[in-house]
Design an enzyme around this catalytic site. Structure first.
Site, PDB file in Angstrom:
ATOM      1  N   ARG A  12      18.053   3.830  -2.588  1.00 16.62           N
ATOM      2  CA  ARG A  12      17.426   5.095  -2.190  1.00 16.62           C
ATOM      3  C   ARG A  12      17.263   6.065  -3.364  1.00 16.62           C
ATOM      4  O   ARG A  12      16.668   7.124  -3.218  1.00 16.62           O
ATOM      5  CB  ARG A  12      18.258   5.764  -1.096  1.00 16.62           C
ATOM      6  CG  ARG A  12      18.417   4.928   0.147  1.00 16.62           C
ATOM      7  CD  ARG A  12      19.257   5.658   1.160  1.00 16.62           C
ATOM      8  NE  ARG A  12      18.605   6.861   1.619  1.00 16.62           N
ATOM      9  CZ  ARG A  12      17.775   6.931   2.643  1.00 16.62           C
ATOM     10  NH1 ARG A  12      17.491   5.841   3.310  1.00 16.62           N
ATOM     11  NH2 ARG A  12      17.220   8.062   2.992  1.00 16.62           N
ATOM     12  N   HIS A  59     -19.946  -3.292  -9.248  1.00 17.38           N
ATOM     13  CA  HIS A  59     -20.220  -1.849  -9.169  1.00 17.38           C
ATOM     14  C   HIS A  59     -19.380  -1.057 -10.173  1.00 17.38           C
ATOM     15  O   HIS A  59     -19.259   0.155 -10.052  1.00 17.38           O
ATOM     16  CB  HIS A  59     -19.990  -1.339  -7.743  1.00 17.38           C
ATOM     17  CG  HIS A  59     -20.894  -1.994  -6.751  1.00 17.38           C
ATOM     18  ND1 HIS A  59     -22.247  -1.729  -6.708  1.00 17.38           N
ATOM     19  CD2 HIS A  59     -20.665  -2.947  -5.811  1.00 17.38           C
ATOM     20  CE1 HIS A  59     -22.806  -2.468  -5.763  1.00 17.38           C
ATOM     21  NE2 HIS A  59     -21.867  -3.234  -5.205  1.00 17.38           N
ATOM     22  N   ASN A  69      20.409  15.006   1.213  1.00 17.37           N
ATOM     23  CA  ASN A  69      19.191  14.223   1.032  1.00 17.37           C
ATOM     24  C   ASN A  69      18.068  14.970   1.753  1.00 17.37           C
ATOM     25  O   ASN A  69      18.209  15.268   2.934  1.00 17.37           O
ATOM     26  CB  ASN A  69      19.398  12.825   1.644  1.00 17.37           C
ATOM     27  CG  ASN A  69      18.104  12.040   1.809  1.00 17.37           C
ATOM     28  OD1 ASN A  69      17.966  11.260   2.727  1.00 17.37           O
ATOM     29  ND2 ASN A  69      17.157  12.238   0.942  1.00 17.37           N
ATOM     30  N   GLY A  70      17.009  15.282   1.031  1.00 20.75           N
ATOM     31  CA  GLY A  70      15.902  16.019   1.649  1.00 20.75           C
ATOM     32  C   GLY A  70      15.421  17.085   0.693  1.00 20.75           C
ATOM     33  O   GLY A  70      15.772  17.094  -0.488  1.00 20.75           O
ATOM     34  N   LYS A  90      13.460   3.439  -2.417  1.00 21.74           N
ATOM     35  CA  LYS A  90      13.084   2.605  -1.279  1.00 21.74           C
ATOM     36  C   LYS A  90      12.429   3.417  -0.167  1.00 21.74           C
ATOM     37  O   LYS A  90      11.390   3.043   0.357  1.00 21.74           O
ATOM     38  CB  LYS A  90      14.339   1.884  -0.763  1.00 21.74           C
ATOM     39  CG  LYS A  90      14.086   0.942   0.393  1.00 21.74           C
ATOM     40  CD  LYS A  90      13.309  -0.269  -0.055  1.00 21.74           C
ATOM     41  CE  LYS A  90      13.011  -1.239   1.059  1.00 21.74           C
ATOM     42  NZ  LYS A  90      11.917  -2.146   0.679  1.00 21.74           N
ATOM     43  N   CYS A 148      17.346   9.605  -2.129  1.00 25.30           N
ATOM     44  CA  CYS A 148      18.771   9.926  -2.207  1.00 25.30           C
ATOM     45  C   CYS A 148      19.512   9.276  -1.043  1.00 25.30           C
ATOM     46  O   CYS A 148      18.982   9.107   0.043  1.00 25.30           O
ATOM     47  CB  CYS A 148      19.069  11.415  -2.165  1.00 25.30           C
ATOM     48  SG  CYS A 148      18.246  12.347  -3.439  1.00 25.30           S
ATOM     49  N   LYS A 152       2.711  -5.154  -6.150  1.00 19.75           N
ATOM     50  CA  LYS A 152       3.985  -5.817  -6.475  1.00 19.75           C
ATOM     51  C   LYS A 152       4.141  -5.930  -7.986  1.00 19.75           C
ATOM     52  O   LYS A 152       5.184  -5.609  -8.544  1.00 19.75           O
ATOM     53  CB  LYS A 152       4.051  -7.234  -5.864  1.00 19.75           C
ATOM     54  CG  LYS A 152       4.244  -7.319  -4.370  1.00 19.75           C
ATOM     55  CD  LYS A 152       5.593  -6.874  -3.865  1.00 19.75           C
ATOM     56  CE  LYS A 152       5.668  -5.429  -3.565  1.00 19.75           C
ATOM     57  NZ  LYS A 152       5.157  -4.879  -2.357  1.00 19.75           N
ATOM     58  N   GLU A 203       4.628  -2.443  -9.726  1.00 19.80           N
ATOM     59  CA  GLU A 203       5.909  -1.794  -9.394  1.00 19.80           C
ATOM     60  C   GLU A 203       7.063  -2.347 -10.223  1.00 19.80           C
ATOM     61  O   GLU A 203       7.930  -1.617 -10.657  1.00 19.80           O
ATOM     62  CB  GLU A 203       6.261  -2.058  -7.920  1.00 19.80           C
ATOM     63  CG  GLU A 203       5.658  -1.103  -6.935  1.00 19.80           C
ATOM     64  CD  GLU A 203       6.184  -1.371  -5.531  1.00 19.80           C
ATOM     65  OE1 GLU A 203       5.919  -2.460  -4.998  1.00 19.80           O
ATOM     66  OE2 GLU A 203       6.856  -0.493  -4.970  1.00 19.80           O
ATOM     67  N   TRP A 217      17.846  10.624  -6.330  1.00 24.21           N
ATOM     68  CA  TRP A 217      16.486  10.417  -6.825  1.00 24.21           C
ATOM     69  C   TRP A 217      15.952  11.829  -7.030  1.00 24.21           C
ATOM     70  O   TRP A 217      15.697  12.558  -6.072  1.00 24.21           O
ATOM     71  CB  TRP A 217      15.657   9.661  -5.799  1.00 24.21           C
ATOM     72  CG  TRP A 217      14.292   9.281  -6.286  1.00 24.21           C
ATOM     73  CD1 TRP A 217      13.965   8.181  -7.028  1.00 24.21           C
ATOM     74  CD2 TRP A 217      13.066   9.986  -6.055  1.00 24.21           C
ATOM     75  NE1 TRP A 217      12.607   8.173  -7.272  1.00 24.21           N
ATOM     76  CE2 TRP A 217      12.034   9.264  -6.694  1.00 24.21           C
ATOM     77  CE3 TRP A 217      12.738  11.157  -5.379  1.00 24.21           C
ATOM     78  CZ2 TRP A 217      10.706   9.664  -6.673  1.00 24.21           C
ATOM     79  CZ3 TRP A 217      11.411  11.566  -5.367  1.00 24.21           C
ATOM     80  CH2 TRP A 217      10.409  10.815  -6.008  1.00 24.21           C
ATOM     81  N   GLU A 235      -2.168  -5.602  -2.508  1.00 25.19           N
ATOM     82  CA  GLU A 235      -0.712  -5.748  -2.381  1.00 25.19           C
ATOM     83  C   GLU A 235      -0.143  -6.563  -3.544  1.00 25.19           C
ATOM     84  O   GLU A 235       0.905  -6.223  -4.097  1.00 25.19           O
ATOM     85  CB  GLU A 235      -0.384  -6.398  -1.032  1.00 25.19           C
ATOM     86  CG  GLU A 235       1.074  -6.754  -0.811  1.00 25.19           C
ATOM     87  CD  GLU A 235       2.029  -5.579  -0.907  1.00 25.19           C
ATOM     88  OE1 GLU A 235       1.599  -4.420  -0.890  1.00 25.19           O
ATOM     89  OE2 GLU A 235       3.254  -5.827  -1.030  1.00 25.19           O
TER      90      GLU A 235
HETATM   91  O1  M6R Z   1       9.374   2.317   4.444  1.00 32.04           O
HETATM   92  P1  M6R Z   1       7.884   2.261   4.407  1.00 32.04           P
HETATM   93  O2  M6R Z   1       7.336   0.944   4.788  1.00 32.04           O
HETATM   94  O3  M6R Z   1       7.235   3.369   5.213  1.00 32.04           O
HETATM   95  O4  M6R Z   1       7.499   2.524   2.898  1.00 32.04           O
HETATM   96  C1  M6R Z   1       6.167   2.674   2.493  1.00 32.04           C
HETATM   97  C2  M6R Z   1       6.027   2.573   0.996  1.00 32.04           C
HETATM   98  O5  M6R Z   1       6.742   3.586   0.366  1.00 32.04           O
HETATM   99  C3  M6R Z   1       6.513   1.222   0.474  1.00 32.04           C
HETATM  100  O6  M6R Z   1       5.837   0.161   1.072  1.00 32.04           O
HETATM  101  C4  M6R Z   1       6.325   1.137  -1.050  1.00 32.04           C
HETATM  102  O7  M6R Z   1       4.974   1.104  -1.372  1.00 32.04           O
HETATM  103  C5  M6R Z   1       7.084  -0.083  -1.586  1.00 32.04           C
HETATM  104  N1  M6R Z   1       7.791   0.271  -2.774  1.00 32.04           N
HETATM  105  C6  M6R Z   1       6.209  -1.239  -1.874  1.00 32.04           C
HETATM  106  O8  M6R Z   1       6.867  -2.312  -2.465  1.00 32.04           O
END
Ligand code: M6R
Length: 593
Positions: free
Chosen positions: A27, A494, A100-101, A588, A2, A475, A478, A74, A471
């Site tokens: 956010r 395995h 937010n929270g 984010k 949020c 990507k 996501e 969110w 990673e």
């Molecule tokens: O702000 P941060 O780096 O602590 O965030 C960590 C993860 O939430 C963040 O890297 C998330 O996995 C991303 N969406 C990856 O693209």
């Protein structure tokens, strides 16, 4: 999760607030809403969906007010509905709140308030806040005291913006969720993050835990109070060096592509990190008995890469732990230990909780963090700013590269040769620039087009490239919603190799670090079972169906190799007509546990 925005001044506050919400949409983007006070009345508008295409002048021309708050949501408590979107109101509609929270004791508070006759209109935890304030006002407190006392009843986390029909002030407060005060010329702004109002001012106060800002329209003044002690504080005003351009798309169709294109420049920034800062951080590492790297998602993959580099180049045993799992290790942490946290936002709840827990055990915390003034930065014993600049796209790209680069500089410092670190990064920087120039080449787009409809994609890597496999697949999943999974090459036999069937794309990361023979035989194994092998490698090999070249940079090869998977993920999203900046269900900053 949020985003909140607030404005108080002489203008129509709805303009900067809508503008700020658009910038904070990363956010959360389930729904949004605003409330503005105009000549004694609070008007509001709420809408399900993204705020992106909304235009105040066209869609809500009458809406105005000099004191205004807004929220982009969110969802956590309650579904995505207009009723659950913010702002939320008191029974008499005189108090409006954005939040937010997460209020952990909201059920108990709601029961008490309902017993006193309060009627609720949503399923959110937030709605108890305006009702609590209303209750305190009945006890003859003025608005700042009523807000302060209400906040003291809350357990959990909050960043709030509060306005009242009867007062010409805007109140903002925070505990556990970020809130920044922007100081303009006769006007003030509140934002969950600086880009929310950077267009209007670069003078800011990063509110600290339990701080409350009281912004006065008539006197054009502000007061910062401690919510617990009610004492007035005098925090420092900081000047933000990010340009608005850095926080905006700069002519690109998406933040994701803009941010990927910035990666050579980001490495340049890491190359110029202060030697003294690196030496201080290195001495914390040297004097630690045990070292843990704690982070989430992409930042955790960067941490895993850091752990390999420390092992291979500095003979250090470092354990990487996902921040959400850290509580299960807390009892093992002691005073001589060092926790290295990695975070783009510096607001990830699991990471902040790990820092609190590390401090409870007496351990020291060193953070690699991108956002200046973030909670993580302020909670750490020492921090290194990764200086990737504002990362707006929900997918972390340039921040990952900057985090890897910072680990390289730290490792070089530990080895007593900072210059060697700079040289390595120069190679990585040039290689990324080369890859990004190739970007327009049809090869990546063609591949993206061909694999956009497959149900599964896999990636394999060994050693320093195991994090690349994880990673790269993060990507892809996501942004494209394709199931993508990364494996250590040696783990295939395995179990995972049973997943391989004809035509399945397998990305193979190969570095000239001594692991090439093994990973190439793993590539052979999947190829023998019909996989389409896509090599991201320092040299071509007959096992590859497609080949994407990277510079032969030994254990540092992953820094540039990852860029290919970022590009593949981006082009798959475009192919599938998905918005790469705002993937479904994600936000984010993950400020909830
Ligand atoms: O702000 P941060 O780096 O602590 O965030 C960590 C993860 O939430 C963040 O890297 C998330 O996995 C991303 N969406 C990856 O693209």
């Amino acid at each position: 999760m949020c985003g909140i925005v607030g404005y108080i001044g002489k203008k129509n506050g709805a303009i900067p607030v809508i503008d700020g919400l658009k910038r904070l949409e990363y956010r959360g983007y389930d729904s949004w809403g605003i409330a503005a006070k105009d000549s004694g009345r609070i008007d509001f508008h709420k809408q399900v969906g993204k705020i992106g295409a909304f235009e105040l002048a066209k869609d809500l021309p009458e809406f105005s007010g000099n004191i205004c708050i807004g929220h982009t949501r969110w969802a956590t408590h309650g579904g995505v509905t207009e009723a659950n979107s913010h702002p939320h109101f008191s029974c008499d509609n005189k108090i409006a709140v954005v939040h937010n929270g997460i209020i952990e004791n909201y059920q108990e508070l709601r029961k008490n308030l309902e017993a006193k006759g309060h009627k609720f209109r949503s399923q959110t935890d937030t709605e108890i806040i305006p009702h609590l304030i209303e209750e305190k006002l009945k006890e003859k407190h003025n608005l700042p005291s009523a807000v302060r006392l209400a906040l003291k009843d809350l357990e959990g986390s909050y960043a709030v913006g509060v306005i009242s029909q009867d007062d010409d002030i805007l109140i903002g407060a925070r505990k556990g969720s970020p809130l920044v005060l922007g100081i303009g010329n006769g006007e003030f702004f509140l934002g969950s993050d600086v880009p929310a109002f950077l267009k209007y001012t670069n003078k800011v106060i990063f509110l600290d835990e339990n701080q409350m800002a009281i912004l006065d329209q008539k006197n054009q003044s502000y007061k910062i109070m401690d919510v617990n002690t009610n004492k007035q504080l005098n925090p420092e005003i900081a000047t933000i060096e990010w340009s608005l351009d850095e926080a905006e798309k700069g002519g690109h169709p998406h933040f994701m592509i803009k941010e990927m294109l910035e990666q050579p420049y980001v490495i340049e920034k890491t190359i110029s990190v202060e030697a003294n800062e690196l030496k201080k951080a290195a001495s914390m590492i040297k004097s630690a008995e045990r070292i843990y790297i704690v982070a989430c998602g992409t930042a955790m993959h960067a941490g895993m890469y850091g752990a390999y580099i420390f092992a291979l180049r500095n003979n250090l045993i470092v354990q990487t732990i996902s921040a959400g799992e850290f509580p299960y290790f807390e009892h093992l942490i002691s005073t001589n230990d060092l926790i290295i946290t990695v975070s783009q936002s510096g607001e990830t709840a699991d990471v902040l909780e790990a820092v609190r827990s590390a401090h409870r055990s007496g351990a020291k915390v060193l953070s690699l963090v991108n956002v200046m003034g973030s909670s993580l930065m302020r909670m750490s014993d020492m921090f290194l700013l990764t200086k990737a600049g504002p990362e707006i796209c929900v997918l972390s790209t340039k921040a990952y590269v900057s985090q890897q680069a910072m680990f390289v500089m730290l490792s070089a410092t530990l080895a007593g040769d900072i210059t060697a670190g700079k040289k390595i990064l120069q190679i990585a920087k040039n290689d990324i620039a080369k890859i990004l120039k190739l970007m327009s080449l049809d090869k990546i787009k063609k591949l993206a087009r061909e694999i956009a409809t497959v149900p599964n994609i896999y990636a394999i890597g060994r050693g320093v490239n195991y994090p690349s496999a994880l990673e790269g697949c993060l990507k892809i999943k996501e942004v494209s919603y394709i199931h993508a999974e990364g494996f250590a090459g040696g783990d295939l036999k395995h179990g995972p190799i049973s997943l391989i069937e004809p035509g399945v794309p397998v990305l193979a990361f190969v570095a000239n670090d001594g692991s090439d023979k093994e990973i190439l035989s793993n590539a052979m194994e999947v190829k023998a079972r019909g996989a389409r092998v896509i090599g991201i490698s320092f040299e071509n090999n007959q096992v590859f169906d497609e080949y994407f070249p990277v510079a032969a940079n030994g254990v540092y090869t992953p820094i540039s190799a990852i860029v290919y998977t970022q590009l593949i993920a981006y082009f798959i999203a475009l192919e599938k007509k998905l918005d790469p900046d705002k993937p479904r269900n994600l936000a984010k900053s993950v400020t909830v546990k």
